[in-house]
Design a protein around this motif. Sequence first.
Motif, PDB file in Angstrom:
ATOM      1  N   ILE A  45       0.844  -1.192   0.000  1.00 45.21           N
ATOM      2  CA  ILE A  45       0.000   0.000   0.000  1.00 45.21           C
ATOM      3  C   ILE A  45       0.881   1.243   0.000  1.00 45.21           C
ATOM      4  O   ILE A  45       1.850   1.315   0.761  1.00 45.21           O
ATOM      5  N   ILE A  60      -5.434   8.888   7.736  1.00 44.51           N
ATOM      6  CA  ILE A  60      -4.782   7.615   8.006  1.00 44.51           C
ATOM      7  C   ILE A  60      -4.601   7.553   9.509  1.00 44.51           C
ATOM      8  O   ILE A  60      -4.124   8.504  10.115  1.00 44.51           O
ATOM      9  N   PRO A  95       4.210   3.951   8.867  1.00 38.53           N
ATOM     10  CA  PRO A  95       3.754   4.256  10.232  1.00 38.53           C
ATOM     11  C   PRO A  95       3.614   3.003  11.101  1.00 38.53           C
ATOM     12  O   PRO A  95       3.744   3.087  12.314  1.00 38.53           O
ATOM     13  N   SER A  96       3.386   1.841  10.496  1.00 38.65           N
ATOM     14  CA  SER A  96       3.214   0.636  11.316  1.00 38.65           C
ATOM     15  C   SER A  96       4.569   0.168  11.850  1.00 38.65           C
ATOM     16  O   SER A  96       4.651  -0.539  12.849  1.00 38.65           O
ATOM     17  N   ASP A 140       7.184   2.557  12.204  1.00 35.52           N
ATOM     18  CA  ASP A 140       7.364   3.672  13.117  1.00 35.52           C
ATOM     19  C   ASP A 140       8.767   3.796  13.699  1.00 35.52           C
ATOM     20  O   ASP A 140       8.960   3.768  14.914  1.00 35.52           O
ATOM     21  N   ASP A 188      -0.244   6.687  18.949  1.00 36.28           N
ATOM     22  CA  ASP A 188      -1.331   6.853  18.001  1.00 36.28           C
ATOM     23  C   ASP A 188      -0.870   7.819  16.920  1.00 36.28           C
ATOM     24  O   ASP A 188      -0.414   8.929  17.222  1.00 36.28           O
ATOM     25  N   ILE A 189      -0.995   7.377  15.667  1.00 39.36           N
ATOM     26  CA  ILE A 189      -0.498   8.170  14.550  1.00 39.36           C
ATOM     27  C   ILE A 189      -1.655   8.534  13.628  1.00 39.36           C
ATOM     28  O   ILE A 189      -2.487   7.683  13.316  1.00 39.36           O
ATOM     29  N   GLU A 190      -1.732   9.801  13.238  1.00 36.50           N
ATOM     30  CA  GLU A 190      -2.730  10.235  12.267  1.00 36.50           C
ATOM     31  C   GLU A 190      -2.023  10.997  11.154  1.00 36.50           C
ATOM     32  O   GLU A 190      -1.110  11.776  11.426  1.00 36.50           O
ATOM     33  N   ILE A 191      -2.463  10.775   9.929  1.00 37.62           N
ATOM     34  CA  ILE A 191      -1.827  11.411   8.772  1.00 37.62           C
ATOM     35  C   ILE A 191      -2.914  11.894   7.839  1.00 37.62           C
ATOM     36  O   ILE A 191      -3.824  11.125   7.510  1.00 37.62           O
ATOM     37  N   ILE A 235       3.500   7.344   2.231  1.00 39.53           N
ATOM     38  CA  ILE A 235       3.258   6.343   3.247  1.00 39.53           C
ATOM     39  C   ILE A 235       3.331   5.003   2.543  1.00 39.53           C
ATOM     40  O   ILE A 235       2.718   4.812   1.493  1.00 39.53           O
ATOM     41  N   SER A 236       4.069   4.069   3.113  1.00 42.00           N
ATOM     42  CA  SER A 236       4.270   2.783   2.454  1.00 42.00           C
ATOM     43  C   SER A 236       4.114   1.675   3.488  1.00 42.00           C
ATOM     44  O   SER A 236       4.839   1.625   4.472  1.00 42.00           O
ATOM     45  N   VAL A 237       3.119   0.812   3.282  1.00 42.46           N
ATOM     46  CA  VAL A 237       2.821  -0.244   4.265  1.00 42.46           C
ATOM     47  C   VAL A 237       2.719  -1.574   3.538  1.00 42.46           C
ATOM     48  O   VAL A 237       2.096  -1.662   2.474  1.00 42.46           O
TER      49      VAL A 237
END
Lengths: 240, 240
Positions: free
Chosen positions: A180, A232, B80-81, B83, B179-182, B232-234
């Motif tokens: 993703i 997000i 972000p996961s 982090d 807790d992360i918000e984007i 963002i890359s997950v």
Amino acid sequence: MSRAEYPVYLQLRDRLWTWIEQEQLCSQQKLPSERELSERFGTTRVTIRQALSQLEAEGLIFRSNRRGWYITPERLRYDPSRDIGFNHYVTEQGFSPRTETLFKELTEMPPWLSEITGLPVGTPIYHVFRRRYVNERGLLVEHNFINPAKCPGLLSESTDLSIWKMLKEQYDLVPDHRDIEIYPLALKGLEAESLNVNQGTAGLYIHRLSFDQEGEFLELDREYWLHDALKISVHVGSRH
Amino acid sequence: MSRAEYPVYLQLRDRLWTWIEQEQLCSQQKLPSERELSERFGTTRVTIRQALSQLEAEGLIFRSNRRGWYITPERLRYDPSRDIGFNHYVTEQGFSPRTETLFKELTEMPPWLSEITGLPVGTPIYHVFRRRYVNERGLLVEHNFINPAKCPGLLSESTDLSIWKMLKEQYDLVPDHRDIEIYPLALKGLEAESLNVNQGTAGLYIHRLSFDQEGEFLELDREYWLHDALKISVHVGSRH
């Protein structure tokens, strides 16, 4: 920035937002017309429009085609590490999802997609283009590219519900892994038109590439979101 | 959109981008001046500027204060996961990070932060404001709010390196959960000024709230990124 340098339209933006907060206008409620606002704030239509555009860029209000300005609803939350489908996370947050298929076709894999999937240029590929709504506001358009070798006949079904669910329930296809990517971009061309925004308007792009257990290409989603619609949200570490 | 409706500046945008690709201009390379470009493409300065602004909105080129237009480098990847800290993921991708502290102070917790942290309004709080560079291009500014009860004396150290590393190595503080918000936002005020962009320019916001094992507030980061700098890359599911 000293007060003297603070442009008139930004001063008006602050007065306008203070007034909106005092009036307690709520999500998706309509603002007075530009004419009424310019009278109320004793300013020109040009300055009112600059102030409204500023609030729009900040994601606080949005324009609905020819019908005026509205208060932006709270952003929808999406957790890419959890990665559940649109209908699932929208309903989970108490909102109503709806999907409208704008076109669907069996086509041939173009070079850019061949590079991503590893399949030869010209391989048959399903292409579905859809618009998705939350509480009847169109928030995103989405291109789905699906490998027909995995799910022959998919296009003869309705694609107005969850494609993930169809793949799972009718073809027993569950993605083994996904990559993703998410980044801001300028909406243009077909995507801007289908979202009724001006060419070059700020948006958010989500790219979701899925493979099956054999490592073979299953599906690519390319989502184009309004800039003010999504956040997000990721939790890292222990749950409290 | 038929060709007839396709605006002149967008046609020029396409010719300009084709030319840039043919010339194989690379990352952070300078474009010819606007005057040279308008001569080369036989058009006015106004139209050239519209075409350049379009490429800027698409994140393909960027403007460096009074020095002209440059090719945007590839986006930095952030997961972000996973982090991990800025210095870590920047170096991992082969780039050079640098951080510059713009101000730091011991202040009192404002109401909005009290709501987030659960600590009373007026509680002492460290506030650090920094600009961060990748390969000497300033990509983001960041506000760090840190709980001084957890790390007394932190501000007497240099904050030009990793704050996470300082917290870990000098105070034995490792966040238990974050807790992360984007989301996309319009850059304005101090953040726009410190990034040398116009008020209202599109940007990307990252909010990272960290707690320790007791569930007590440790730190809040509020990052304001240029819109073209990060993706963002997950990865979800099994590794292949």
